[in-house]
Design a protein around this motif. Sequence first.
Motif, PDB file in Angstrom:
ATOM      1  N   SER A 182      -5.621  -1.947  -7.060  1.00  0.00           N
ATOM      2  CA  SER A 182      -5.272  -0.961  -8.284  1.00  0.00           C
ATOM      3  C   SER A 182      -5.666  -1.517  -9.554  1.00  0.00           C
ATOM      4  O   SER A 182      -5.933  -2.631  -9.589  1.00  0.00           O
ATOM      5  CB  SER A 182      -3.774  -0.290  -7.988  1.00  0.00           C
ATOM      6  N   THR A 183      -5.577  -0.599 -10.699  1.00  0.00           N
ATOM      7  CA  THR A 183      -5.669  -1.138 -11.782  1.00  0.00           C
ATOM      8  C   THR A 183      -4.649  -1.762 -12.441  1.00  0.00           C
ATOM      9  O   THR A 183      -4.824  -2.698 -13.546  1.00  0.00           O
ATOM     10  CB  THR A 183      -5.888   0.172 -12.830  1.00  0.00           C
ATOM     11  N   PHE A 184      -3.422  -1.843 -11.700  1.00  0.00           N
ATOM     12  CA  PHE A 184      -2.347  -2.857 -12.068  1.00  0.00           C
ATOM     13  C   PHE A 184      -2.077  -4.029 -11.130  1.00  0.00           C
ATOM     14  O   PHE A 184      -1.097  -4.489 -11.530  1.00  0.00           O
ATOM     15  CB  PHE A 184      -0.983  -1.771 -11.849  1.00  0.00           C
ATOM     16  N   GLU A 185      -3.260  -4.286 -10.437  1.00  0.00           N
ATOM     17  CA  GLU A 185      -3.037  -5.446  -9.654  1.00  0.00           C
ATOM     18  C   GLU A 185      -2.717  -6.903 -10.322  1.00  0.00           C
ATOM     19  O   GLU A 185      -2.077  -7.765  -9.952  1.00  0.00           O
ATOM     20  CB  GLU A 185      -4.342  -5.543  -8.812  1.00  0.00           C
ATOM     21  N   ASN A 186      -3.172  -7.047 -11.705  1.00  0.00           N
ATOM     22  CA  ASN A 186      -3.131  -8.292 -12.195  1.00  0.00           C
ATOM     23  C   ASN A 186      -1.887  -8.146 -13.489  1.00  0.00           C
ATOM     24  O   ASN A 186      -1.865  -8.842 -14.296  1.00  0.00           O
ATOM     25  CB  ASN A 186      -4.358  -8.757 -13.242  1.00  0.00           C
ATOM     26  N   LYS A 187      -1.050  -6.917 -13.430  1.00  0.00           N
ATOM     27  CA  LYS A 187      -0.130  -6.899 -14.248  1.00  0.00           C
ATOM     28  C   LYS A 187       1.269  -6.860 -13.275  1.00  0.00           C
ATOM     29  O   LYS A 187       1.402  -6.509 -12.223  1.00  0.00           O
ATOM     30  CB  LYS A 187       0.108  -5.513 -14.850  1.00  0.00           C
ATOM     31  N   SER A 188       2.208  -7.360 -13.947  1.00  0.00           N
ATOM     32  CA  SER A 188       3.703  -7.368 -13.131  1.00  0.00           C
ATOM     33  C   SER A 188       4.276  -5.933 -13.858  1.00  0.00           C
ATOM     34  O   SER A 188       4.695  -5.773 -14.773  1.00  0.00           O
ATOM     35  CB  SER A 188       4.556  -8.288 -14.053  1.00  0.00           C
TER      36      SER A 188
ATOM     37  N   LEU B  74      11.306 -13.620 -11.674  1.00  0.00           N
ATOM     38  CA  LEU B  74       9.918 -13.157 -10.669  1.00  0.00           C
ATOM     39  C   LEU B  74       9.269 -12.079 -11.090  1.00  0.00           C
ATOM     40  O   LEU B  74      10.030 -10.967 -11.593  1.00  0.00           O
ATOM     41  CB  LEU B  74      10.541 -12.948  -9.287  1.00  0.00           C
ATOM     42  N   GLU B  75       8.104 -11.789 -11.012  1.00  0.00           N
ATOM     43  CA  GLU B  75       7.258 -10.907 -11.500  1.00  0.00           C
ATOM     44  C   GLU B  75       6.740 -10.499 -10.238  1.00  0.00           C
ATOM     45  O   GLU B  75       6.164 -10.909  -9.429  1.00  0.00           O
ATOM     46  CB  GLU B  75       5.908 -11.373 -12.471  1.00  0.00           C
ATOM     47  N   VAL B  76       6.787  -8.999 -10.206  1.00  0.00           N
ATOM     48  CA  VAL B  76       6.062  -8.204  -9.144  1.00  0.00           C
ATOM     49  C   VAL B  76       4.868  -7.616  -9.563  1.00  0.00           C
ATOM     50  O   VAL B  76       4.887  -6.372 -10.409  1.00  0.00           O
ATOM     51  CB  VAL B  76       7.219  -7.026  -8.708  1.00  0.00           C
ATOM     52  N   GLY B  77       3.775  -7.902  -8.977  1.00  0.00           N
ATOM     53  CA  GLY B  77       2.458  -7.092  -9.394  1.00  0.00           C
ATOM     54  C   GLY B  77       2.325  -5.861  -8.645  1.00  0.00           C
ATOM     55  O   GLY B  77       2.919  -5.680  -7.611  1.00  0.00           O
ATOM     56  N   GLY B  78       1.203  -5.168  -9.115  1.00  0.00           N
ATOM     57  CA  GLY B  78       1.046  -3.943  -8.959  1.00  0.00           C
ATOM     58  C   GLY B  78       0.251  -4.101  -7.540  1.00  0.00           C
ATOM     59  O   GLY B  78      -0.092  -5.084  -6.959  1.00  0.00           O
TER      60      GLY B  78
ATOM     61  N   LYS C 167       0.866  -1.214   0.012  1.00  0.00           N
ATOM     62  CA  LYS C 167      -0.194   0.227   0.034  1.00  0.00           C
ATOM     63  C   LYS C 167       0.682   1.153  -0.211  1.00  0.00           C
ATOM     64  O   LYS C 167       0.351   2.392  -0.333  1.00  0.00           O
ATOM     65  CB  LYS C 167      -0.768   0.116   1.344  1.00  0.00           C
ATOM     66  N   THR C 168       2.232   1.182   0.276  1.00  0.00           N
ATOM     67  CA  THR C 168       3.138   2.478   0.341  1.00  0.00           C
ATOM     68  C   THR C 168       3.447   2.700  -0.952  1.00  0.00           C
ATOM     69  O   THR C 168       4.107   3.786  -1.345  1.00  0.00           O
ATOM     70  CB  THR C 168       4.308   2.148   1.290  1.00  0.00           C
ATOM     71  N   GLY C 169       3.328   1.632  -2.152  1.00  0.00           N
ATOM     72  CA  GLY C 169       3.741   1.821  -3.356  1.00  0.00           C
ATOM     73  C   GLY C 169       5.276   1.599  -3.621  1.00  0.00           C
ATOM     74  O   GLY C 169       5.881   2.263  -4.649  1.00  0.00           O
ATOM     75  N   GLU C 170       5.847   1.145  -2.685  1.00  0.00           N
ATOM     76  CA  GLU C 170       7.422   0.996  -2.789  1.00  0.00           C
ATOM     77  C   GLU C 170       7.630  -0.460  -2.375  1.00  0.00           C
ATOM     78  O   GLU C 170       7.110  -1.231  -1.619  1.00  0.00           O
ATOM     79  CB  GLU C 170       7.958   1.747  -1.457  1.00  0.00           C
ATOM     80  N   LEU C 171       8.792  -0.996  -3.017  1.00  0.00           N
ATOM     81  CA  LEU C 171       9.093  -2.353  -2.923  1.00  0.00           C
ATOM     82  C   LEU C 171      10.762  -2.242  -2.638  1.00  0.00           C
ATOM     83  O   LEU C 171      11.636  -1.358  -3.515  1.00  0.00           O
ATOM     84  CB  LEU C 171       9.232  -3.332  -4.347  1.00  0.00           C
TER      85      LEU C 171
ATOM     86  N   TRP D 100      -2.315   3.664  -7.125  1.00  0.00           N
ATOM     87  CA  TRP D 100      -0.935   3.302  -7.623  1.00  0.00           C
ATOM     88  C   TRP D 100      -0.971   3.004  -8.991  1.00  0.00           C
ATOM     89  O   TRP D 100      -1.918   2.286  -9.317  1.00  0.00           O
ATOM     90  CB  TRP D 100      -0.246   2.567  -6.748  1.00  0.00           C
ATOM     91  N   GLY D 101       0.212   3.243  -9.744  1.00  0.00           N
ATOM     92  CA  GLY D 101       0.043   3.065 -11.117  1.00  0.00           C
ATOM     93  C   GLY D 101       1.261   2.290 -11.342  1.00  0.00           C
ATOM     94  O   GLY D 101       1.837   1.299 -10.331  1.00  0.00           O
TER      95      GLY D 101
END
Length: 397
Positions: free
Chosen positions: A198-204, A190-194, A55-59, A363-364
């Motif tokens: 968010s609208t990017f939750e199903n995208k890496s 490894l794929e990191v999802g959004g 939720k912070t938008g940071e990895l 988050w985008g």
Amino acid sequence: MMVSSLKSYNNKKMKLANVEIVLLLCLILFPICSLAANQQQQQPQPKQRRLRFGKTGELKILQVADMHFADGKTTPCLDVFKSQLATCSDLNTSAFIHRMILAEKPHLIVFTGDNIYGLDATDAAKSLNAAFAPAISSNIPWAAVLGNHDQESTLSREGVMKHIVGLKNTLSQVNPVEAHVIDGFGNYNLEVGGVEGSTFENKSVLNLYFLDSGDYSTVPSIPGYGWIKPSQQFWFERTSVKLRKEYEAKPEAQKGAAPGLAYFHIPLPEFASFDSSNFTGVRQEGISSASVNSGFFTTMVAAGDVKAVFTGHDHLNDFCGELTGIQLCYAGGFGYHAYGKAGWARRARVVAVNLEKTDKGGWGAVKSIKTWKRLDDQHLTAIDGQALWSKSSGKVS
């Protein structure tokens, strides 16, 4: 004569009865055995933890290079001051990992090879368990690749990677299932999802590539270290193309590829392209790459998604330099049983990937990639903070 015939008839009758009993048992038991076998095959496999931005938008990714772990408290430190020798061992390496986890609270820990120093590790499995213990106990997902020393104990290179894959909380893989022929062990992505919801939750939105850079050349006429082979580059290219197509597809179709980061042990020959005027950090020893250039840097440039490469191997180098749109970064030596330099602190690299805010406040996609290092001193001093890539400029900002 009649008695003999009667005995023969009775024997045949008993044999037929035995056969009938066996057949009956098979008919009764076969469905049960078959059902049990099917149930065993149908048991759901434990799902691998999916990496995702929170939720912070940071990895945040912690890189640990060259632990050179051996037998724990009985293994001495190398290249420290004499006053440190009596109390210094592999346990100092473990303590440093614990400190880094507490200070940075990473979302992923990446070990970039020479995790154990095989020549001094009495039992490879025990050394691997101890080396990764701080990551395992933290319950943070972690991934690892091999260096050139991991296989020099009681396990083969394949055996080491298989052991790693069996440890708790790891996202490591022996090799990609779709690659039927590939050199080395520990090639995977490894794929990191959004952010969830968010609208990017199903995208890496961030792709991580891990490769086995080998140990030593197996070609008699080519001396020195190993390199990333054509089969590995072919897998990388196919994976990159696949991920790009998925990122550009609806819903939330994007232009171009999601940014990628690559992790492996031995630096590419291109790491020798820099001097003190065009990198951040220090170079205190030569670039110990393979004696041949297998072209993997060019392969990454052509793919267009990798923004930074992170390696280890040369413990006294910790710089990042940009070449043709890709940052080439060392982590610096981490382990206390690895060669180093007395008075030059062991260190770790941290990478922070941040998402952009959308017009609606959500988050985008990835906005920026930054890095810094921390020293194993009294204050875990942070040094050499720098931007590696930003979406706005498409390059270092």
